[in-house]
Motif scaffolding. Structure first.
Motif, PDB file in Angstrom:
ATOM      1  N   TYR A   1     -34.454  19.158  -6.489  1.00 42.50           N
ATOM      2  CA  TYR A   1     -34.876  17.811  -6.883  1.00 42.50           C
ATOM      3  C   TYR A   1     -35.855  17.227  -5.863  1.00 42.50           C
ATOM      4  CZ  TYR A   1     -34.489  12.894  -8.295  1.00 42.50           C
ATOM      5  OH  TYR A   1     -34.767  11.607  -8.696  1.00 42.50           O
ATOM      6  N   ASP A   2     -35.565  17.407  -4.602  1.00 44.50           N
ATOM      7  CA  ASP A   2     -36.415  16.852  -3.541  1.00 44.50           C
ATOM      8  C   ASP A   2     -37.769  17.555  -3.465  1.00 44.50           C
ATOM      9  OD1 ASP A   2     -34.448  15.052  -2.862  1.00 44.50           O
ATOM     10  OD2 ASP A   2     -33.682  16.246  -1.176  1.00 44.50           O
ATOM     11  N   GLU A   3     -37.792  18.829  -3.841  1.00 43.47           N
ATOM     12  CA  GLU A   3     -38.982  19.650  -3.612  1.00 43.47           C
ATOM     13  C   GLU A   3     -39.893  19.780  -4.831  1.00 43.47           C
ATOM     14  OE1 GLU A   3     -41.456  21.948  -1.162  1.00 43.47           O
ATOM     15  OE2 GLU A   3     -39.629  20.840  -0.636  1.00 43.47           O
ATOM     16  N   PHE A   4     -39.312  19.733  -6.031  1.00 44.24           N
ATOM     17  CA  PHE A   4     -40.090  20.071  -7.223  1.00 44.24           C
ATOM     18  C   PHE A   4     -40.031  18.970  -8.290  1.00 44.24           C
ATOM     19  CE2 PHE A   4     -38.488  24.101  -5.451  1.00 44.24           C
ATOM     20  CZ  PHE A   4     -39.704  24.726  -5.162  1.00 44.24           C
ATOM     21  N   LYS A   5     -41.190  18.558  -8.771  1.00 44.68           N
ATOM     22  CA  LYS A   5     -41.235  17.532  -9.813  1.00 44.68           C
ATOM     23  C   LYS A   5     -40.611  18.018 -11.107  1.00 44.68           C
ATOM     24  CE  LYS A   5     -45.976  18.418 -11.509  1.00 44.68           C
ATOM     25  NZ  LYS A   5     -46.201  19.664 -10.756  1.00 44.68           N
ATOM     26  N   GLU A   6     -40.692  19.321 -11.374  1.00 47.37           N
ATOM     27  CA  GLU A   6     -40.088  19.872 -12.593  1.00 47.37           C
ATOM     28  C   GLU A   6     -38.582  19.610 -12.636  1.00 47.37           C
ATOM     29  OE1 GLU A   6     -43.895  21.826 -11.818  1.00 47.37           O
ATOM     30  OE2 GLU A   6     -42.084  21.579 -10.578  1.00 47.37           O
ATOM     31  N   SER A   7     -37.945  19.744 -11.500  1.00 54.10           N
ATOM     32  CA  SER A   7     -36.506  19.480 -11.428  1.00 54.10           C
ATOM     33  C   SER A   7     -36.215  17.993 -11.581  1.00 54.10           C
ATOM     34  CB  SER A   7     -35.946  19.989 -10.091  1.00 54.10           C
ATOM     35  OG  SER A   7     -36.002  21.391 -10.026  1.00 54.10           O
ATOM     36  N   ARG A   8     -37.066  17.153 -11.006  1.00 54.58           N
ATOM     37  CA  ARG A   8     -36.861  15.706 -11.133  1.00 54.58           C
ATOM     38  C   ARG A   8     -36.974  15.278 -12.599  1.00 54.58           C
ATOM     39  NH1 ARG A   8     -39.702  15.873  -6.186  1.00 54.58           N
ATOM     40  NH2 ARG A   8     -41.728  15.406  -7.139  1.00 54.58           N
ATOM     41  N   TYR A   9     -37.935  15.844 -13.314  1.00 56.04           N
ATOM     42  CA  TYR A   9     -38.107  15.497 -14.723  1.00 56.04           C
ATOM     43  C   TYR A   9     -36.844  15.824 -15.519  1.00 56.04           C
ATOM     44  CZ  TYR A   9     -43.165  15.102 -13.818  1.00 56.04           C
ATOM     45  OH  TYR A   9     -44.401  14.741 -13.334  1.00 56.04           O
ATOM     46  N   VAL A  10     -36.218  16.961 -15.220  1.00 58.19           N
ATOM     47  CA  VAL A  10     -35.014  17.371 -15.947  1.00 58.19           C
ATOM     48  C   VAL A  10     -33.873  16.382 -15.708  1.00 58.19           C
ATOM     49  CG1 VAL A  10     -33.192  19.127 -16.102  1.00 58.19           C
ATOM     50  CG2 VAL A  10     -35.598  19.817 -16.023  1.00 58.19           C
ATOM     51  N   LEU A  11     -33.644  16.007 -14.451  1.00 58.78           N
ATOM     52  CA  LEU A  11     -32.563  15.062 -14.152  1.00 58.78           C
ATOM     53  C   LEU A  11     -32.832  13.697 -14.766  1.00 58.78           C
ATOM     54  CD1 LEU A  11     -29.955  15.545 -12.430  1.00 58.78           C
ATOM     55  CD2 LEU A  11     -31.687  17.324 -12.209  1.00 58.78           C
ATOM     56  N   GLU A  12     -34.103  13.290 -14.800  1.00 55.14           N
ATOM     57  CA  GLU A  12     -34.455  12.009 -15.421  1.00 55.14           C
ATOM     58  C   GLU A  12     -34.234  12.054 -16.930  1.00 55.14           C
ATOM     59  OE1 GLU A  12     -38.459  11.496 -14.160  1.00 55.14           O
ATOM     60  OE2 GLU A  12     -37.915  11.105 -12.052  1.00 55.14           O
ATOM     61  N   GLU A  13     -34.617  13.162 -17.555  1.00 52.60           N
ATOM     62  CA  GLU A  13     -34.421  13.305 -18.995  1.00 52.60           C
ATOM     63  C   GLU A  13     -32.930  13.298 -19.334  1.00 52.60           C
ATOM     64  OE1 GLU A  13     -35.605  16.254 -22.736  1.00 52.60           O
ATOM     65  OE2 GLU A  13     -36.068  16.867 -20.679  1.00 52.60           O
ATOM     66  N   ALA A  14     -32.136  14.004 -18.531  1.00 51.23           N
ATOM     67  CA  ALA A  14     -30.689  14.057 -18.760  1.00 51.23           C
ATOM     68  C   ALA A  14     -30.060  12.666 -18.603  1.00 51.23           C
ATOM     69  CB  ALA A  14     -30.042  15.043 -17.795  1.00 51.23           C
ATOM     70  N   SER A  15     -30.471  11.945 -17.586  1.00 52.03           N
ATOM     71  CA  SER A  15     -29.927  10.603 -17.355  1.00 52.03           C
ATOM     72  C   SER A  15     -30.274   9.670 -18.502  1.00 52.03           C
ATOM     73  CB  SER A  15     -30.461  10.038 -16.032  1.00 52.03           C
ATOM     74  OG  SER A  15     -29.996  10.799 -14.933  1.00 52.03           O
ATOM     75  N   ASP A  16     -31.495   9.777 -19.022  1.00 54.31           N
ATOM     76  CA  ASP A  16     -31.897   8.956 -20.163  1.00 54.31           C
ATOM     77  C   ASP A  16     -31.079   9.306 -21.402  1.00 54.31           C
ATOM     78  OD1 ASP A  16     -33.785   7.662 -18.651  1.00 54.31           O
ATOM     79  OD2 ASP A  16     -35.479   8.852 -19.380  1.00 54.31           O
ATOM     80  N   ALA A  17     -30.869  10.591 -21.623  1.00 53.27           N
ATOM     81  CA  ALA A  17     -30.140  11.040 -22.811  1.00 53.27           C
ATOM     82  C   ALA A  17     -28.697  10.571 -22.793  1.00 53.27           C
ATOM     83  CB  ALA A  17     -30.197  12.569 -22.914  1.00 53.27           C
ATOM     84  N   LEU A  18     -28.100  10.528 -21.610  1.00 52.15           N
ATOM     85  CA  LEU A  18     -26.684  10.192 -21.476  1.00 52.15           C
ATOM     86  C   LEU A  18     -26.436   8.737 -21.107  1.00 52.15           C
ATOM     87  CD1 LEU A  18     -25.496  13.357 -19.491  1.00 52.15           C
ATOM     88  CD2 LEU A  18     -25.442  12.977 -21.969  1.00 52.15           C
ATOM     89  N   SER A  19     -27.507   8.002 -20.831  1.00 51.16           N
ATOM     90  CA  SER A  19     -27.398   6.604 -20.375  1.00 51.16           C
ATOM     91  C   SER A  19     -26.514   6.506 -19.137  1.00 51.16           C
ATOM     92  CB  SER A  19     -26.852   5.704 -21.499  1.00 51.16           C
ATOM     93  OG  SER A  19     -27.719   5.712 -22.600  1.00 51.16           O
TER      94      SER A  19
END
Length: 227
Positions: A23-41
């Motif tokens: 998450y700290d190193e790669f934007k691709e990983s950040r996008y995934v965690l953000e998408e998951a958080s949005d999906a699950l509220s």
């Protein structure tokens, strides 16, 4: 040329801080965690990085957390041009495998596993069941262990991971007795797995009650754009 295979982990592999380096190193990983958080509220990043072990162990949290972490790492691997010919998953890990193979998109899958986890946890309340790995005990002696607790509590073989590692699942009192008996018979080690329910056992049949199935069916229709 050798064929590559990706095999993804299931519940029990979670820990606080998992995936933070990606998450700290790669934007691709950040996008995934953000998408998951949005999906699950919910703030899945906070749960994975700064939450408590107790909260992360709850299966309705564990399942989406592991799926999201696995996909977050996978996206970086894919960016580097590393691909596979075969994919599989251990229990929950099959959902990561299905996302990779195109069976679900990630946004839908993260919702599905949260629902799945909720149904499974509702079948067996927290503190009632669990799982234990027995190391270094052959199947003949394992049969003696299982017979010794058969009349006491529900305890069943869940996974034959290898000749040297067999996982049992069931009620906590029975697991405690089985672990003691296994050590008496020469097991090298018994390990209580960090799980909140007795997965891969008959105790989870309660998760299949009709109201849950109807709710799950409605959820799937919504995810698929139905009514």
């Amino acid at each position: 040329m050798r064929n590559a295979a990706f095999i993804f982990p299931g519940q029990g592999s979670q820990y606080i801080g998992m995936g933070k380096d990606f998450y700290d190193e790669f934007k691709e990983s950040r996008y995934v965690l953000e998408e998951a958080s949005d999906a699950l509220s919910m703030d899945l990043r906070k749960l994975c990085f700064d939450g408590s072990e107790e909260e992360l162990r709850k299966t309705e949290n564990t399942q989406p957390a592991i799926l999201a972490t696995s996909i977050a790492m996978l996206r970086v691997v894919e960016k580097e041009g590393i691909d596979c010919e075969y994919t599989a998953g251990l229990s929950l890990g099959e959902y990561t495998s299905i996302v990779l193979s195109g069976g679900f998109d990630f946004f839908d899958a993260i919702k599905i596993v949260q629902k799945r986890g909720g149904f499974m946890q509702s079948a067996v309340p927290l503190g009632v069941g669990g799982m234990v790995a027995i190391l270094g005990l052959n199947q003949q002696k394992l049969s003696i262990v299982m017979e010794s607790v058969r009349e006491e509590d529900i305890v069943e073989v869940a996974n034959y991971n290898s000749p040297e590692q067999i996982v049992i699942s069931g009620e906590l009192n029975g697991l405690k007795s089985a672990s003691k008996k296994a050590l008496e018979l020469g097991a090298k080690k018994v390990v209580e797995l960090p799980l909140s329910a007795p997965f891969h056992s008959s105790l989870l049949f309660k998760a299949l009650n009709i109201s849950d199935l109807e709710s799950f069916d409605r959820t799937m229709k919504i995810l698929q754009g139905g009514v």
